[in-house]
Design a protein around this motif. Structure first.
Motif, mmCIF file in Angstrom:
data_model
loop_
_atom_site.group_PDB
_atom_site.id
_atom_site.type_symbol
_atom_site.label_atom_id
_atom_site.label_comp_id
_atom_site.label_asym_id
_atom_site.label_seq_id
_atom_site.Cartn_x
_atom_site.Cartn_y
_atom_site.Cartn_z
ATOM 1 N N UNK A 47 -71.599 44.728 -89.168
ATOM 2 C CA UNK A 47 -72.351 44.269 -90.326
ATOM 3 C C UNK A 47 -72.558 42.760 -90.280
ATOM 4 N N UNK A 48 -71.508 42.030 -89.944
ATOM 5 C CA UNK A 48 -71.615 40.571 -89.857
ATOM 6 C C UNK A 48 -72.634 40.172 -88.784
ATOM 7 N N UNK A 49 -72.589 40.837 -87.626
ATOM 8 C CA UNK A 49 -73.520 40.528 -86.533
ATOM 9 C C UNK A 49 -74.966 40.833 -86.939
ATOM 10 N N UNK A 50 -75.183 42.019 -87.507
ATOM 11 C CA UNK A 50 -76.546 42.407 -87.894
ATOM 12 C C UNK A 50 -77.132 41.442 -88.932
ATOM 13 N N UNK A 51 -76.332 41.048 -89.919
ATOM 14 C CA UNK A 51 -76.826 40.118 -90.938
ATOM 15 C C UNK A 51 -77.144 38.753 -90.340
ATOM 16 N N UNK A 57 -77.839 34.899 -91.924
ATOM 17 C CA UNK A 57 -76.821 34.610 -92.927
ATOM 18 C C UNK A 57 -75.438 35.018 -92.427
ATOM 19 N N UNK A 58 -74.429 34.421 -93.032
ATOM 20 C CA UNK A 58 -73.047 34.809 -92.766
ATOM 21 C C UNK A 58 -72.566 35.587 -93.982
ATOM 22 N N UNK A 59 -72.052 36.792 -93.741
ATOM 23 C CA UNK A 59 -71.518 37.599 -94.832
ATOM 24 C C UNK A 59 -70.032 37.860 -94.611
ATOM 25 N N UNK A 87 -71.664 34.468 -97.656
ATOM 26 C CA UNK A 87 -70.783 33.327 -97.431
ATOM 27 C C UNK A 87 -71.547 32.054 -97.092
ATOM 28 N N UNK A 88 -72.650 32.205 -96.344
ATOM 29 C CA UNK A 88 -73.380 31.015 -95.897
ATOM 30 C C UNK A 88 -74.819 31.374 -95.567
ATOM 31 N N UNK A 89 -75.724 30.467 -95.924
ATOM 32 C CA UNK A 89 -77.130 30.626 -95.577
ATOM 33 C C UNK A 89 -77.945 31.309 -96.654
#
Length: 126
Positions: A47-51, A57-59, A87-89
């Motif tokens: 999920x983090x990579x796909x976002x 963005x960083x989730x 988290x960021x962006x």
């Protein structure tokens, strides 16, 4: 069966939805950010990579919101939906045709991928 993850990213009472590119399967239908889990990845890592790749963005992936299995004509997906904090962006159109921050009440006004119907229903129930 293809393992897929999606994110419920909420901000100020709204949830982020994304419109699939026209040239892809289920083109121009709406979905929640996410994608396929690659070999060796956890669902949270995927999920983090796909976002990061699709939205810039960083989730911070959180708890499981729901899981659903859906059979499309071309593939069957096991979709794990995680709540995720931004988290960021600021989300960018790196992959999608469009993106919106919408309220739960507005969700029925969008044509979603069939597998995402359960997410929409649960969000509307509060």
């Amino acid at each position: 069966m293809t393992e897929v993850v999606a994110a419920v990213i909420e901000r100020e009472g709204r949830v982020l939805i994304c419109q699939r590119p026209a040239h892809k399967a289920r083109g121009l239908l709406w979905e929640f950010a996410g994608g396929k889990v690659e070999p060796g990845e956890t669902k949270a890592q995927a999920l983090a990579r796909e976002c990061r790749e699709e939205l810039g963005i960083t989730v911070e992936p959180g708890e499981v919101f729901l899981e659903v299995t859906h059979a499309y004509p071309d593939l069957t997906v096991h979709l794990t939906v995680l709540r995720a904090g931004l988290a960021e962006g600021e989300p960018q159109l790196l992959e999608h045709a469009d993106l919106r921050w919408v309220t739960a009440a507005e969700l029925p006004g969008f044509a979603f991928c069939p597998a995402d119907g359960a997410i929409v229903q649960k969000l509307r129930q509060g």
